[in-house]
Motif scaffolding. Structure first.
Motif, PDB file in Angstrom:
ATOM      1  N   LEU A 259      -4.113  17.937   3.761  1.00 45.02           N
ATOM      2  CA  LEU A 259      -3.430  16.756   4.266  1.00 45.02           C
ATOM      3  C   LEU A 259      -3.129  15.815   3.104  1.00 45.02           C
ATOM      4  O   LEU A 259      -4.029  15.480   2.322  1.00 45.02           O
ATOM      5  N   LEU A 260      -1.869  15.408   2.997  1.00 49.91           N
ATOM      6  CA  LEU A 260      -1.445  14.443   1.983  1.00 49.91           C
ATOM      7  C   LEU A 260      -1.488  13.063   2.629  1.00 49.91           C
ATOM      8  O   LEU A 260      -0.819  12.810   3.641  1.00 49.91           O
ATOM      9  N   LEU A 261      -2.271  12.160   2.058  1.00 48.17           N
ATOM     10  CA  LEU A 261      -2.596  10.884   2.686  1.00 48.17           C
ATOM     11  C   LEU A 261      -1.783   9.736   2.090  1.00 48.17           C
ATOM     12  O   LEU A 261      -1.335   9.802   0.953  1.00 48.17           O
ATOM     13  N   GLY A 262      -1.611   8.691   2.899  1.00 52.65           N
ATOM     14  CA  GLY A 262      -1.103   7.437   2.366  1.00 52.65           C
ATOM     15  C   GLY A 262       0.372   7.167   2.537  1.00 52.65           C
ATOM     16  O   GLY A 262       0.894   6.226   1.929  1.00 52.65           O
ATOM     17  N   PHE A 263       1.089   7.930   3.359  1.00 52.61           N
ATOM     18  CA  PHE A 263       2.506   7.658   3.602  1.00 52.61           C
ATOM     19  C   PHE A 263       2.640   6.475   4.562  1.00 52.61           C
ATOM     20  O   PHE A 263       1.910   6.374   5.548  1.00 52.61           O
TER      21      PHE A 263
ATOM     22  N   ILE B  48       5.758   6.532  -0.167  1.00 53.26           N
ATOM     23  CA  ILE B  48       4.460   6.609  -0.825  1.00 53.26           C
ATOM     24  C   ILE B  48       4.694   6.318  -2.301  1.00 53.26           C
ATOM     25  O   ILE B  48       5.523   6.969  -2.953  1.00 53.26           O
ATOM     26  N   GLY B  49       4.034   5.296  -2.826  1.00 54.67           N
ATOM     27  CA  GLY B  49       4.338   4.842  -4.177  1.00 54.67           C
ATOM     28  C   GLY B  49       5.788   4.421  -4.261  1.00 54.67           C
ATOM     29  O   GLY B  49       6.291   3.674  -3.426  1.00 54.67           O
ATOM     30  N   GLU B  50       6.505   4.934  -5.260  1.00 53.30           N
ATOM     31  CA  GLU B  50       7.923   4.629  -5.404  1.00 53.30           C
ATOM     32  C   GLU B  50       8.822   5.621  -4.681  1.00 53.30           C
ATOM     33  O   GLU B  50      10.034   5.446  -4.638  1.00 53.30           O
ATOM     34  N   LYS B  51       8.228   6.675  -4.111  1.00 50.15           N
ATOM     35  CA  LYS B  51       9.022   7.711  -3.457  1.00 50.15           C
ATOM     36  C   LYS B  51       9.332   7.327  -2.018  1.00 50.15           C
ATOM     37  O   LYS B  51       8.458   6.866  -1.286  1.00 50.15           O
ATOM     38  N   LYS B  52      10.576   7.573  -1.599  1.00 44.90           N
ATOM     39  CA  LYS B  52      11.000   7.359  -0.228  1.00 44.90           C
ATOM     40  C   LYS B  52      11.593   8.656   0.317  1.00 44.90           C
ATOM     41  O   LYS B  52      12.383   9.321  -0.356  1.00 44.90           O
TER      42      LYS B  52
ATOM     43  N   ASN C 122      -8.542  16.950  -5.174  1.00 44.55           N
ATOM     44  CA  ASN C 122      -8.187  15.902  -4.213  1.00 44.55           C
ATOM     45  C   ASN C 122      -7.030  15.025  -4.676  1.00 44.55           C
ATOM     46  O   ASN C 122      -6.809  13.944  -4.116  1.00 44.55           O
ATOM     47  N   LEU C 123      -6.262  15.489  -5.659  1.00 42.64           N
ATOM     48  CA  LEU C 123      -5.115  14.723  -6.146  1.00 42.64           C
ATOM     49  C   LEU C 123      -3.889  15.624  -6.306  1.00 42.64           C
ATOM     50  O   LEU C 123      -3.983  16.761  -6.779  1.00 42.64           O
ATOM     51  N   LEU C 124      -2.745  15.084  -5.897  1.00 42.57           N
ATOM     52  CA  LEU C 124      -1.457  15.731  -6.113  1.00 42.57           C
ATOM     53  C   LEU C 124      -0.604  14.780  -6.953  1.00 42.57           C
ATOM     54  O   LEU C 124      -0.398  13.616  -6.586  1.00 42.57           O
ATOM     55  N   TYR C 125      -0.116  15.269  -8.097  1.00 41.49           N
ATOM     56  CA  TYR C 125       0.739  14.497  -8.984  1.00 41.49           C
ATOM     57  C   TYR C 125       2.180  14.966  -8.751  1.00 41.49           C
ATOM     58  O   TYR C 125       2.478  16.156  -8.925  1.00 41.49           O
ATOM     59  N   TRP C 126       3.063  14.033  -8.395  1.00 40.07           N
ATOM     60  CA  TRP C 126       4.419  14.376  -7.972  1.00 40.07           C
ATOM     61  C   TRP C 126       5.407  13.780  -8.972  1.00 40.07           C
ATOM     62  O   TRP C 126       5.442  12.569  -9.169  1.00 40.07           O
ATOM     63  N   PHE C 127       6.227  14.648  -9.604  1.00 39.90           N
ATOM     64  CA  PHE C 127       7.157  14.234 -10.656  1.00 39.90           C
ATOM     65  C   PHE C 127       8.599  14.523 -10.230  1.00 39.90           C
ATOM     66  O   PHE C 127       8.859  15.515  -9.535  1.00 39.90           O
TER      67      PHE C 127
END
Length: 308
Positions: free
Chosen positions: A75-79, A112-116, A149-154
């Motif tokens: 599960l990817l959290l925080g959206f 999530i963060g700067e991503k939409k 427990n971390l996914l880095y998205w570029f």
């Protein structure tokens, strides 16, 4: 309304394996309905321990996402959307993304963060407690690095995507893969001397592999198919290593892999011209044991080699 492709069928069927346990989300725990007795998540202790990866240099701009490994799914959290927080199941076996909702919207925006992301609505597709699913469409023109427990998205034009070895070091092994549409298949050997390709699927809790002669039988798993039909599959643990091949010729071995057999093309009502390689799957039981690099734009997938 989203529909299920072959790949989504496989992913969601495997999602329903071993689900007498609960799937947590940020607000509650919901048990999935399963006709089989309550069981524990697959053990990963026979694989290399997951240690936090140390980057040899500073990373370029990216979005960092918390990952919750429930034992049968990621599960990817925080959206965020409309003042609410959502978690999404990460499923590379799915072509499309969607959120579970009974509202009248066709789609809505999540951040999530700067991503939409604009994600379509689905209803009644996922089990209770899963708020949505992120499939391959969410990651087009980007790359990710998953480490525990971390996914880095570029973004796709990031130097991290262009030169991952500069940020991940010599332990990075780019796997030998081939594409079928948007889906990636990795070359594997199991059992010994049997070579084929398997679908890389973060939405599958266990792998689907051909059986070896000395594999240990662990029992049966009763899994759901679309239409609420139930299928019984044999559950095994390997007695010899599963090997994934890198483009360099390097062989990465995985010991004591738990997997299922009993899937056939007929189980999925496929036309006769489908390639049998669409049956084999490398699932979370294997993928979670190594940090994973995935460039969705250039169709490159790599793992960080770790000693067994």
């Amino acid at each position: 309304m989203p529909t299920l492709s072959l790949y989504q069928k496989i992913g969601l069927v495997i999602l329903s394996i071993s689900v007498g346990m609960c799937l947590p989300n940020p607000t509650r725990n919901d048990a999935l309905k399963d006709p089989s007795p309550r069981v524990s998540p697959p053990s990963h202790s026979s694989q290399p321990s997951q240690r936090e990866f140390i980057f040899p240099r500073s990373l370029p701009p990216h979005t960092k996402i918390q990952v919750l490994d429930t034992g049968i799914s990621l599960l990817l959290l925080g959206f965020q959307s409309g003042g609410e927080t959502f978690s999404f199941l990460w499923d590379t076996g799915s072509d499309i993304s969607f959120y579970e909702g009974s509202d009248s919207l066709y789609a809505k925006e999540f951040q999530i963060g700067e991503k939409k992301l604009t994600i379509r609505r689905g209803e009644g597709i996922l089990p209770d407690g899963i708020q949505g699913l992120l499939g391959l469409d969410a990651f087009r023109s980007s790359c990710v690095f998953w480490d525990g427990n971390l996914l880095y998205w570029f973004s796709g034009d990031s130097p991290f995507c262009d030169h991952p070895d500069a940020y991940l070091g010599t332990g990075l092994k780019i796997l030998s893969t081939k594409q079928k549409g948007e889906h990636s298949y990795v070359q594997f050997e199991y059992p010994k001397s049997f070579l084929s390709y398997a679908h890389l699927d973060t939405g599958a809790s266990l792998s689907l592999l051909p059986k070896g002669e000395r594999d240990e039988f662990l029992g049966e798993k009763r899994v759901f198919r679309p239409g609420n039909r139930i299928l019984s599959l044999d559950h095994w643990q390997s007695r010899e290593p599963l090997t994934l091949f890198a483009k360099s010729g390097f062989r990465e071995e995985y010991q004591k892999v738990q997997f299922l057999t009993g899937i056939s093309l007929e189980n999925f009502d496929l036309s006769g011209d489908k390639d049998k390689e669409e049956v084999w799957v490398i699932g979370l039981g294997v993928l979670r044991t190594r940090p994973l690099f995935w460039d969705f734009s250039k169709k490159r997938i790599g793992i960080i080699h770790q000693e067994n």
